[in-house]
Design an enzyme around this catalytic site. Sequence first.
Site, mmCIF file in Angstrom:
data_model
loop_
_atom_site.group_PDB
_atom_site.id
_atom_site.type_symbol
_atom_site.label_atom_id
_atom_site.label_comp_id
_atom_site.label_asym_id
_atom_site.label_seq_id
_atom_site.Cartn_x
_atom_site.Cartn_y
_atom_site.Cartn_z
ATOM 1 N N ASP A 162 0.793 -1.247 0.000
ATOM 2 C CA ASP A 162 0.000 0.000 0.000
ATOM 3 C C ASP A 162 0.824 1.295 0.000
ATOM 4 O OD1 ASP A 162 -2.458 -1.077 -0.329
ATOM 5 O OD2 ASP A 162 -3.029 -1.016 1.796
ATOM 6 N N LYS A 172 3.463 1.055 -4.830
ATOM 7 C CA LYS A 172 4.333 0.440 -5.838
ATOM 8 C C LYS A 172 3.650 0.319 -7.201
ATOM 9 C CE LYS A 172 4.903 -3.219 -3.215
ATOM 10 N NZ LYS A 172 4.219 -2.742 -1.997
ATOM 11 N N THR A 173 2.413 -0.166 -7.183
ATOM 12 C CA THR A 173 1.722 -0.376 -8.463
ATOM 13 C C THR A 173 1.326 0.956 -9.100
ATOM 14 O OG1 THR A 173 0.965 -2.501 -7.628
ATOM 15 C CG2 THR A 173 -0.176 -1.652 -9.568
ATOM 16 N N HIS A 214 3.653 -9.253 -0.596
ATOM 17 C CA HIS A 214 4.951 -9.442 0.044
ATOM 18 C C HIS A 214 5.546 -10.819 -0.274
ATOM 19 C CE1 HIS A 214 8.098 -9.196 2.985
ATOM 20 N NE2 HIS A 214 7.619 -10.221 3.646
HETATM 21 P P1 GDP Z 1 1.190 -1.134 -3.460
HETATM 22 O O1 GDP Z 1 0.493 -2.104 -2.579
HETATM 23 O O2 GDP Z 1 2.503 -0.702 -2.880
HETATM 24 O O3 GDP Z 1 1.288 -1.569 -4.889
HETATM 25 O O4 GDP Z 1 0.294 0.240 -3.453
HETATM 26 P P2 GDP Z 1 -0.761 0.751 -4.510
HETATM 27 O O5 GDP Z 1 -0.106 1.336 -5.693
HETATM 28 O O6 GDP Z 1 -1.802 -0.281 -4.733
HETATM 29 O O7 GDP Z 1 -1.383 1.980 -3.704
HETATM 30 C C1 GDP Z 1 -2.047 1.781 -2.453
HETATM 31 C C2 GDP Z 1 -3.031 2.912 -2.224
HETATM 32 O O8 GDP Z 1 -2.344 4.143 -2.092
HETATM 33 C C3 GDP Z 1 -4.039 3.080 -3.347
HETATM 34 O O9 GDP Z 1 -5.290 3.409 -2.820
HETATM 35 C C4 GDP Z 1 -3.475 4.248 -4.136
HETATM 36 O O10 GDP Z 1 -4.461 4.971 -4.836
HETATM 37 C C5 GDP Z 1 -2.853 5.080 -3.023
HETATM 38 N N1 GDP Z 1 -1.771 5.924 -3.532
HETATM 39 C C6 GDP Z 1 -0.746 5.547 -4.338
HETATM 40 N N2 GDP Z 1 0.052 6.601 -4.618
HETATM 41 C C7 GDP Z 1 -0.482 7.664 -3.967
HETATM 42 C C8 GDP Z 1 -0.118 9.046 -3.863
HETATM 43 O O11 GDP Z 1 0.857 9.502 -4.446
HETATM 44 N N3 GDP Z 1 -0.916 9.836 -3.087
HETATM 45 C C9 GDP Z 1 -2.010 9.354 -2.440
HETATM 46 N N4 GDP Z 1 -2.704 10.213 -1.714
HETATM 47 N N5 GDP Z 1 -2.373 8.065 -2.519
HETATM 48 C C10 GDP Z 1 -1.637 7.228 -3.276
HETATM 49 MG MG MG Z 2 0.720 -3.375 -5.775
#
Ligand code: GDP
Ligand code: MG
Length: 394
Positions: free
Chosen positions: A15, A18-19, A78
């Site tokens: 979260d 990354k994606t 993870h």
């Molecule tokens: P991952 O699990 O690391 O791949 O994270 P995700 O890309 O799925 O992002 C997790 C959450 O964080 C999602 O709801 C995204 O919309 C949010 N998110 C990602 N980047 C940003 C950002 O730059 N700003 C904000 N406010 N939210 C973000």
């Molecule tokens: Mg992801």
Amino acid sequence: MSKVHVNVGTIGHVDHGKTTLTSALTQVQALRLGGKGLSFDEIDRAPEEKARGITINTTHVEYESDARHYAHIDCPGHADYVKNMITGASQMDGAILLVDATKGAAKQTIEHILLARQVGVRHMVVFVNKLDALASDERDDMKALIQMETEALLETQGYEGTPFVFGSALKALEAVARGDLDDPAVTGIIDLVAALDSSIPDPVRDFDSPFLMPIEGVHTIEGRGTVVSGRVERGVIKVGDKVEIVGLDNEGREVVVTGTQAFRKDIPEARAGMNVGLLLRGLKRDGVERGQVLSAPGAIKARTRGKAQIFVLTKEEGGRHTPFAGGYQPQFFFGVTDVTGVINIADDGVVSPGDQAEVSFDLRKPVGIEKGMRFAIREGGKTVGAGLVTEVLA
Ligand code: GDP
Ligand code: MG
């Protein structure tokens, strides 16, 4: 001229973005330099891939900078990062470590830094994400705090002078959707690509280290003798050079290379990265076997004991149904070498399906193993886990 190819990937706590960042990188670079921009959903449907008999979910995307072509991986969970890094499914020349600006480094951030170090990811760039979610009056303090804290974590694993880029992956995606490439969030993505370009050196094949080639096949060529085949892992070898056959029941026998071939043609020398056949003087067909290693004399020793970082598949993944304790004796597959060994666990511990653990091992037969080599752990003909050699003891 074709661009230099570099393998990277996003790592970090679930979260932290990354994606979203992966999507932003493809979209911003596609607009600037061509290529295909991908939406979050296109990336998040990670296809299944197999490495060493183990299923891993990873998405491969690509984008370009002026000088380079980047192949980039993003994993959904993870466990997939752990599997990817330990099996070496897609080896990263450098990693982009995501840290959420509102939360700072978290549990998986630390685990990924540690794993990256163990599997030999040499370079790291940090992207501090979600700056938009910080109140403007606390932004500077938080940036400084997160950089300090993350730098300290990286330094404990030997990553020095890591560049930090601050931004917002989500805001960059929104700006791209509006067609606004001057938005500061887009600049953040451009800065990140520049940091990858400048801080991850061009990958190089290792031509300078002593020759090493795991033997994958042994053949007889009528009238010429015995040929062993495989992919040269490092170094260079040419006709007239001496090599040593290492591992299994062999005690390090030296032979002379009398022919080097690639695609059935004679070549002047066999170099790192090439698939070759090597003709060996005076060697009988049964004097060498698949699973042994051919090396420059003295460059590598057959060993039996070491330490490894392993992970064990869950029952649902086709792995064991029960934990194992020290004394467990699976098969170890190093490349094409198959040997039985014993796994020992510190402090009378047990390793359960789904676990990741540091263990020591003792092989029944000596194998040309080295720190950084990977293996599959098998039992009754099926893969139950994988490991990475972290230390060679004897
Ligand atoms: P991952 O699990 O690391 O791949 O994270 P995700 O890309 O799925 O992002 C997790 C959450 O964080 C999602 O709801 C995204 O919309 C949010 N998110 C990602 N980047 C940003 C950002 O730059 N700003 C904000 N406010 N939210 C973000
Ligand atoms: Mg992801």
